[in-house]
Design a protein around this motif. Structure first.
Motif: not given
Length: 349
Positions: A306-309, A199-205, A105-107, A226-229
């Protein structure tokens, strides 16, 4: 009317371990066969990184780093206790822990009645407190408040998910470490907790299981998810959260938990060290209260740095923008060899 305290902290796993293990991430990169040879020794590193590594390969730096982090967590806990919230909302990420291939989930608001977790049960390294593997932590939740928050956000046009029980994991480390560190002295944590997953990690989760990948895998676009929000969406969600809770009868602490740029998410630095310059630029805009600059930050830029979080902090920034707050206290704790920079911030009511 409700009262809101804002806090920005970190959930860095290295703090939960021992000083002698704090360089384990950078050591793993140094052993990567695809790391360019010039970076395998300190001579090829930035000067600040060489100094941090020192003659003891980071041990004294680890002690200083721990002291700085623990001091700030103690400060954050005092502020939290003085405020005495009815509950805390923690924006954190899930790194292939509770959410996996079946749903990302995105959130998601974790509207649990209670949380029980044994964080050391499967740990492969000793923890900082020498607590046995069977050590169990229990935290209160607040389902009625969580449901009210979800209902309000849905009414504002944010299609957030919610859960009444865990799926694959009792509580991801972004949330668990935040609570462990805010109770570093083990006095207990009495405040009900509403974890709010982003979902911060998005494309790498899923593609790298929300963690560190080998250098050879970082550029394989076909493996990515798919990407993060978008950052602006996280920011606006934070705005709406503050608006809803400010109109509630509750005293609430809004906490964003993450380190900033991560070395293992920064391919342009060969996963060896974080993007310190980009983090410092974001920090200065935060201190200045230039929230529109935060909101305009492109997701591609955050991924490159590298600021996904920091999407967790994007939610907090939106909330503080809604309330017209700038940080009353803040600190930037720089590190090249401990995977990430850490920022702490206090936004008093």
């Amino acid at each position: 009317m409700g009262a809101i305290l804002g806090l920005g902290v970190t959930h860095v796993p290295l703090l939960a371990g021992r000083d002698e293990n704090m360089t384990r991430i950078v050591r793993r990169v140094l052993a990567d066969p695809d790391l360019p040879e010039r970076y395998r020794t300190a001579e090829g590193w930035p000067e600040a990184m060489r100094q941090e590594w020192g003659s003891d390969e980071g041990l004294e730096a680890a002690r200083r780093h721990r002291k700085a982090l623990v001091t700030w967590f103690a400060r954050a806990r005092r502020v939290l206790d003085d405020f005495a919230p009815d509950f805390v909302v923690v924006w954190g990420d899930d790194q292939y822990e509770n959410f996996k291939e079946d749903i990302i989930p995105p959130f998601c608001v974790l509207a649990y009645d209670a949380i029980e977790h044994r964080p050391w049960e499967k740990a492969t390294w000793p923890n900082a407190w020498d607590e046995p593997k069977e050590t169990t932590f229990v935290f209160k939740g607040n389902r009625p408040a969580a449901k009210a928050l979800v209902s309000g956000l849905l009414g504002e046009g944010f299609d957030v998910s919610y859960a009444y029980r865990p799926l694959h994991h009792p509580l991801g480390h972004a949330f668990m470490n935040t609570l462990l560190f805010l109770d570093y002295e083990r006095q207990g944590f009495p405040y009900p907790v509403i974890p709010f997953q982003v979902n911060c990690y998005g494309r790498r989760v899923i593609s790298q299981y929300g963690g560190q990948a080998a250098l050879a895998h970082m550029s394989m676009e076909e493996r990515l998810d798919p990407p993060s929000p978008a950052p602006w969406r996280c920011f606006d969600l934070g705005r709406a959260t503050a608006r809803l809770l400010a109109a509630s009868p509750w005293r609430v602490a809004l906490i964003a938990s993450s380190s900033w740029s991560h070395a293992f998410l920064t391919p342009k630095h060969h996963l060896l060290y974080p993007d310190v310059a980009s983090d410092r630029a974001m920090y200065e805009t935060l201190r200045a209260g230039d929230y529109e600059a935060w909101r305009r930050t492109p997701l591609a830029q955050m991924e490159d740095c590298g600021q996904q979080e920091m999407l967790n902090w994007m939610c907090l920034a939106g909330a503080m923008a809604e309330l017209g707050r700038r940080p009353n206290e803040s600190d930037f704790i720089q590190s090249y060899i401990f995977n990430s920079n850490k920022v702490f911030a206090v936004f008093n009511p």
